[in-house]
Design an enzyme around this catalytic site. Structure first.
Site, PDB file in Angstrom:
ATOM      1  N   LYS A  67     -36.973 -26.601 -18.749  1.00 44.28           N
ATOM      2  CA  LYS A  67     -38.213 -27.133 -19.477  1.00 44.28           C
ATOM      3  C   LYS A  67     -38.883 -28.042 -18.444  1.00 44.28           C
ATOM      4  CE  LYS A  67     -36.886 -26.372 -24.233  1.00 44.28           C
ATOM      5  NZ  LYS A  67     -36.742 -26.994 -25.486  1.00 44.28           N
ATOM      6  N   ASP A 103     -42.547 -27.219 -28.896  1.00 42.54           N
ATOM      7  CA  ASP A 103     -41.514 -28.012 -29.636  1.00 42.54           C
ATOM      8  C   ASP A 103     -42.026 -28.812 -30.414  1.00 42.54           C
ATOM      9  OD1 ASP A 103     -39.547 -26.311 -28.748  1.00 42.54           O
ATOM     10  OD2 ASP A 103     -39.269 -27.749 -26.881  1.00 42.54           O
TER      11      ASP A 103
HETATM   12  P1  NAP Z   1     -30.506 -32.395 -23.341  1.00 42.25           P
HETATM   13  O1  NAP Z   1     -31.630 -32.589 -22.888  1.00 42.25           O
HETATM   14  O2  NAP Z   1     -29.158 -31.948 -22.683  1.00 42.25           O
HETATM   15  O3  NAP Z   1     -29.623 -33.659 -24.242  1.00 42.25           O
HETATM   16  C1  NAP Z   1     -28.555 -33.698 -24.717  1.00 42.25           C
HETATM   17  C2  NAP Z   1     -28.516 -34.938 -25.700  1.00 42.25           C
HETATM   18  O4  NAP Z   1     -27.227 -34.944 -26.372  1.00 42.25           O
HETATM   19  C3  NAP Z   1     -28.396 -36.328 -24.917  1.00 42.25           C
HETATM   20  O5  NAP Z   1     -29.003 -37.278 -25.641  1.00 42.25           O
HETATM   21  C4  NAP Z   1     -26.769 -36.553 -25.136  1.00 42.25           C
HETATM   22  O6  NAP Z   1     -26.527 -37.798 -24.752  1.00 42.25           O
HETATM   23  C5  NAP Z   1     -26.642 -36.049 -26.304  1.00 42.25           C
HETATM   24  N1  NAP Z   1     -25.104 -35.662 -26.366  1.00 42.25           N
HETATM   25  C6  NAP Z   1     -24.430 -34.556 -26.180  1.00 42.25           C
HETATM   26  N2  NAP Z   1     -23.152 -34.789 -26.339  1.00 42.25           N
HETATM   27  C7  NAP Z   1     -22.988 -35.802 -27.084  1.00 42.25           C
HETATM   28  C8  NAP Z   1     -21.986 -36.289 -27.905  1.00 42.25           C
HETATM   29  N3  NAP Z   1     -20.810 -35.724 -27.899  1.00 42.25           N
HETATM   30  N4  NAP Z   1     -22.103 -37.449 -28.459  1.00 42.25           N
HETATM   31  C9  NAP Z   1     -23.285 -38.236 -28.640  1.00 42.25           C
HETATM   32  N5  NAP Z   1     -24.481 -37.616 -27.941  1.00 42.25           N
HETATM   33  C10 NAP Z   1     -24.187 -36.631 -27.224  1.00 42.25           C
HETATM   34  O7  NAP Z   1     -30.536 -31.204 -24.507  1.00 42.25           O
HETATM   35  P2  NAP Z   1     -31.789 -31.068 -25.311  1.00 42.25           P
HETATM   36  O8  NAP Z   1     -32.705 -29.938 -24.676  1.00 42.25           O
HETATM   37  O9  NAP Z   1     -32.434 -32.289 -25.785  1.00 42.25           O
HETATM   38  O10 NAP Z   1     -31.129 -30.264 -26.629  1.00 42.25           O
HETATM   39  C11 NAP Z   1     -30.433 -31.074 -27.518  1.00 42.25           C
HETATM   40  C12 NAP Z   1     -29.998 -30.027 -28.848  1.00 42.25           C
HETATM   41  O11 NAP Z   1     -31.153 -29.695 -29.343  1.00 42.25           O
HETATM   42  C13 NAP Z   1     -29.352 -28.826 -28.490  1.00 42.25           C
HETATM   43  O12 NAP Z   1     -27.979 -28.438 -29.052  1.00 42.25           O
HETATM   44  C14 NAP Z   1     -30.323 -27.764 -28.551  1.00 42.25           C
HETATM   45  O13 NAP Z   1     -29.707 -26.470 -28.772  1.00 42.25           O
HETATM   46  C15 NAP Z   1     -31.158 -28.144 -29.593  1.00 42.25           C
HETATM   47  N6  NAP Z   1     -32.593 -27.771 -29.655  1.00 42.25           N
HETATM   48  C16 NAP Z   1     -32.992 -27.155 -30.665  1.00 42.25           C
HETATM   49  C17 NAP Z   1     -34.140 -26.746 -30.793  1.00 42.25           C
HETATM   50  C18 NAP Z   1     -34.599 -25.806 -32.116  1.00 42.25           C
HETATM   51  O14 NAP Z   1     -35.731 -25.154 -31.785  1.00 42.25           O
HETATM   52  N7  NAP Z   1     -34.158 -25.877 -32.968  1.00 42.25           N
HETATM   53  C19 NAP Z   1     -35.189 -27.029 -29.880  1.00 42.25           C
HETATM   54  C20 NAP Z   1     -34.821 -27.834 -28.704  1.00 42.25           C
HETATM   55  C21 NAP Z   1     -33.546 -28.110 -28.571  1.00 42.25           C
HETATM   56  P3  NAP Z   1     -26.397 -38.418 -23.383  1.00 42.25           P
HETATM   57  O15 NAP Z   1     -27.780 -38.980 -22.849  1.00 42.25           O
HETATM   58  O16 NAP Z   1     -25.648 -39.610 -23.682  1.00 42.25           O
HETATM   59  O17 NAP Z   1     -25.585 -37.386 -22.467  1.00 42.25           O
END
Ligand code: NAP
Length: 264
Positions: A67, A103
């Site tokens: 992204k 989003d």
């Molecule tokens: P990202 O940029 O990789 O961020 C991941 C986030 O999750 C970070 O804040 C990370 O914390 C946290 N995290 C990961 N494992 C963790 C754990 N065990 N305990 C606590 N925090 C944890 O990913 P993203 O793009 O933001 O996406 C995040 C989620 O949202 C994904 O599952 C994605 O599939 C979902 N999503 C869904 C949609 C939808 O349309 N429904 C759209 C976008 C995203 P740290 O900073 O500490 O690593």
């Protein structure tokens, strides 16, 4: 035959092709338009995207981890994409690449009521959190941000606004949004996040961006305590509908998209 795609790494799990192809069929565009999943590694992303217009693509969705790269390579940015710092939608037209972010608006549309004036807790500080924090602040919510790695939530709040919080007061929030990846691989949200399964309440709205199991463990607990719940599929549908409308200039068939995304 305009082509559409979702670009990710990995992307095999994506429900977007099923959802968008069902929508295109419903709009009577199924014979003309098509939507596919393309797996592309980060080091090949820019070259792949630059080749797409020549291969008949009219647009693309972009998901993890591209992204930011999508924003960087675009010739033109929507104000939303620029302010959030991420693009999930590309449009190929007139030899140019336009980047948009649906989003944030998709998340807003998935909420049962306006967040204006509400106290909100956002869990996470990654790409999804940026769109959620940005749109909640724009709509006039008070936003607190918790992240496992505190430095990241501090950077996010310095850049976009909101306050970081170390120990959220769970019952105090009218809106709680999980934007972390917790739950994606079956993790226990109540072990990984600063939430207790029995401290949700009626009057709260709890959103889980992660989708997979239906309902997620987080939403099952929140719903069980009387909170209103919104799942990641509804957000996927709403952001996808906005992307589809950008490409086709036709109103998206939401019910068809919902049914296809849930069945996928
Ligand atoms: P990202 O940029 O990789 O961020 C991941 C986030 O999750 C970070 O804040 C990370 O914390 C946290 N995290 C990961 N494992 C963790 C754990 N065990 N305990 C606590 N925090 C944890 O990913 P993203 O793009 O933001 O996406 C995040 C989620 O949202 C994904 O599952 C994605 O599939 C979902 N999503 C869904 C949609 C939808 O349309 N429904 C759209 C976008 C995203 P740290 O900073 O500490 O690593």
């Amino acid at each position: 035959m305009p082509r559409l795609a979702v670009l990710g790494y990995p992307v095999g799990h994506s429900r977007s092709p099923a959802m968008h192809n069902a929508a295109l069929a419903e709009l009577g565009l199924g014979g003309e338009w098509s939507y596919e999943a393309i797996e592309v590694a980060p080091d090949a992303f820019e070259q792949r995207v630059r080749a797409m217009a020549g291969e008949g693509f009219a647009g693309a969705n972009v998901t993890v981890p591209h992204k930011g790269a999508a924003l960087a390579l675009a010739d033109e940015l929507s104000e939303t994409a620029r302010e959030i710092g991420a693009a999930n939608t590309l449009v190929f037209a007139g030899g140019e690449i336009r980047a948009e972010n649906t989003d944030a608006e998709g998340f807003l549309r998935a909420l049962p009521a306006s967040p204006a004036g509400k106290r909100a807790l956002v869990l996470g500080a990654g790409g999804a959190a940026r769109a959620v924090v940005w749109v909640l602040l724009r709509e006039g919510a008070t936003v607190e941000i918790w992240n496992r790695t505190e430095l990241r939530s501090q950077h996010l709040s310095e850049e976009l606004g909101g306050e970081t919080v170390e120990r959220p007061e769970q019952p105090a929030y009218e809106l709680i949004v999980n934007t972390t990846a917790v739950g994606l691989a079956g993790e226990d949200p109540f072990a990984e996040l600063p939430l207790a399964a029995d401290r949700f309440a009626p009057g709260q709205t709890v959103v889980d961006m992660v989708y997979g199991e239906e309902p997620s463990a987080l939403l099952a607990a929140a719903g069980g305590e009387g909170a209103t719940t919104v799942d990641g599929i509804e957000i996927l549908v709403q952001q996808g509908a906005l992307s589809l409308e950008t490409w086709t200039q036709r109103p998206a068939p939401l019910d068809t998209m919902r049914a296809a995304a849930r069945a996928a």
